[in-house]
Enzyme design. Structure first.
Site, mmCIF file in Angstrom:
data_model
loop_
_atom_site.group_PDB
_atom_site.id
_atom_site.type_symbol
_atom_site.label_atom_id
_atom_site.label_comp_id
_atom_site.label_asym_id
_atom_site.label_seq_id
_atom_site.Cartn_x
_atom_site.Cartn_y
_atom_site.Cartn_z
ATOM 1 C CG ASN A 141 -1.731 1.233 1.391
ATOM 2 O OD1 ASN A 141 -1.760 2.072 0.490
ATOM 3 N ND2 ASN A 141 -2.401 1.359 2.535
ATOM 4 C CD1 TRP A 142 3.980 1.216 -2.360
ATOM 5 C CD2 TRP A 142 3.867 1.899 -4.493
ATOM 6 N NE1 TRP A 142 4.831 0.426 -3.104
ATOM 7 C CE2 TRP A 142 4.783 0.829 -4.413
ATOM 8 C CE3 TRP A 142 3.628 2.487 -5.735
ATOM 9 C CZ2 TRP A 142 5.463 0.334 -5.518
ATOM 10 C CZ3 TRP A 142 4.314 1.997 -6.846
ATOM 11 C CH2 TRP A 142 5.221 0.926 -6.737
ATOM 12 C CE LYS A 143 -0.138 3.198 4.771
ATOM 13 N NZ LYS A 143 -0.009 3.292 6.204
ATOM 14 C CG HIS A 153 -5.822 1.900 5.246
ATOM 15 N ND1 HIS A 153 -5.317 2.861 6.084
ATOM 16 C CD2 HIS A 153 -4.847 0.980 5.089
ATOM 17 C CE1 HIS A 153 -4.077 2.520 6.415
ATOM 18 N NE2 HIS A 153 -3.771 1.392 5.827
ATOM 19 C CD GLU A 168 -2.868 5.435 6.785
ATOM 20 O OE1 GLU A 168 -2.868 5.416 5.544
ATOM 21 O OE2 GLU A 168 -1.991 4.869 7.474
ATOM 22 C CD GLU A 210 -3.473 -2.473 7.312
ATOM 23 O OE1 GLU A 210 -2.313 -2.622 6.924
ATOM 24 O OE2 GLU A 210 -4.186 -1.520 6.952
ATOM 25 N N GLY A 264 2.587 2.178 10.869
ATOM 26 C CA GLY A 264 3.556 3.259 10.719
ATOM 27 C C GLY A 264 4.282 3.619 12.002
ATOM 28 C CB SER A 321 5.263 -2.076 12.054
ATOM 29 O OG SER A 321 4.908 -0.721 12.341
ATOM 30 N N GLY A 337 2.878 -1.043 4.357
ATOM 31 C CA GLY A 337 2.966 0.369 4.020
ATOM 32 C C GLY A 337 4.414 0.771 3.805
ATOM 33 N N GLY A 338 5.029 1.364 4.832
ATOM 34 C CA GLY A 338 6.369 1.941 4.731
ATOM 35 C C GLY A 338 7.397 1.058 4.051
HETATM 36 P P1 13P Z 1 3.050 0.311 7.791
HETATM 37 O O1 13P Z 1 3.520 -0.964 7.142
HETATM 38 O O2 13P Z 1 3.795 1.522 7.355
HETATM 39 O O3 13P Z 1 2.920 0.160 9.277
HETATM 40 O O4 13P Z 1 1.545 0.543 7.233
HETATM 41 C C1 13P Z 1 0.639 -0.490 7.298
HETATM 42 C C2 13P Z 1 -0.539 -0.131 6.482
HETATM 43 O O5 13P Z 1 -1.266 0.796 6.806
HETATM 44 C C3 13P Z 1 -0.787 -0.883 5.252
HETATM 45 O O6 13P Z 1 -2.051 -0.631 4.749
#
Ligand code: 13P
Length: 252
Positions: A8-10, A97, A99, A171, A177, A216, A237-238
């Site tokens: 997920n590149w957000k 998600h 967010e 999640e 994050g 994470s 994500g990251g």
């Molecule tokens: P991180 O891997 O940066 O914690 O993010 C997880 C995420 O929100 C994937 O959708």
């Protein structure tokens, strides 16, 4: 069941950056991805088509969107429809998600509409759930996850071809994050609960619904996470932004 290794590149990467990352990832993983794995990239809308061009010859590579609006088309300024996503090559889309729940304030009812509509339009939906830290500390994990599943899946048709396009991502909000990954016991308990609830709400066929873990996930913890019962993939994500680190996750 195939394991889904999802990025997920957000709200990161220009088109050029997205293209370069996808190309580099393929250089690192092509020919090495286990047969029972699928690699999913969810770039921002603006990079969907460039990433589609890079990955479309590779069967195990899939394209996904991070969001959509539950209508075919219409006067919804700023929104994107499932029809447009399918047109650009998306097979998957995320819904709910954390967010979008907590920063964009999307309501459980709106998320339920998206899950229903996206599935009906033929997308594979990854419906995301997870508790906040204060909810975990208050012993409310079961209540929160049950509630999110019950509300989000309230309108889902139990027909086999529809349910076969549904996946869940657990999640925990406090692990997104933050570098704070949930422990193996916490992941095991949450995924077991999600599996039980899915079977309760949908029936026996829910044993085949993939349940991904996110929060994470990194190259050095993915192996132990992916081997936990009822963990059918990861949503990253990251650590997915860098081709090197995501390649290690995909190949773990
Ligand atoms: P991180 O891997 O940066 O914690 O993010 C997880 C995420 O929100 C994937 O959708």
């Amino acid at each position: 069941m195939k394991k889904i290794m999802a990025a997920n590149w957000k709200m990161y990467k220009t088109q050029q950056e997205a293209k370069d990352t996808a190309k580099k990832l393929l250089e690192l993983i092509d020919g090495k991805v286990k047969e029972d794995r699928e690699v999913l990239i969810c770039p921002p809308f603006t990079s969907l088509s460039v990433v589609a061009d890079v990955i479309n010859r590779y069967q195990y590579m899939k394209l996904g969107a991070q969001n959509f609006y539950p209508a075919i088309e219409g006067a919804y300024t700023g929104e994107i429809s499932p029809k447009m996503l399918i047109d650009v090559g998306c097979e998957y889309a995320l819904v709910g998600h954390s967010e979008r729940r907590h920063i964009l304030n999307e309501s459980p009812e709106f998320l339920a509409q998206k899950v229903e509509f996206g599935l009906e339009m033929g997308l594979k939906i990854i419906y995301c759930i997870g508790e906040k830290l204060d909810q975990r500390k208050a012993g409310k994990v079961e209540q929160v996850l049950t509630d999110q599943l019950e509300k989000g899946l309230a309108k889902v048709s139990k027909e086999k071809d529809i349910v076969s396009r549904l996946a869940i991502a657990y999640e925990p909000v406090w692990a997104i994050g933050t570098g704070e990954v949930a422990g193996e016991k916490e992941i095991y308990e949450a995924h077991t609960l999600v599996r039980e609830k899915l079977i309760e709400f949908i029936g026996g066929q829910a044993k085949d619904i993939p349940i991904l873990y996110g929060g994470s996930v990194k190259p050095d913890n993915v192996k132990s996470i992916i081997n936990i019962d009822n963990v059918d993939g990861v949503l990253v994500g990251g650590a997915s932004l860098d081709a090197n680190s995501f390649s290690q996750i995909v190949l773990a």
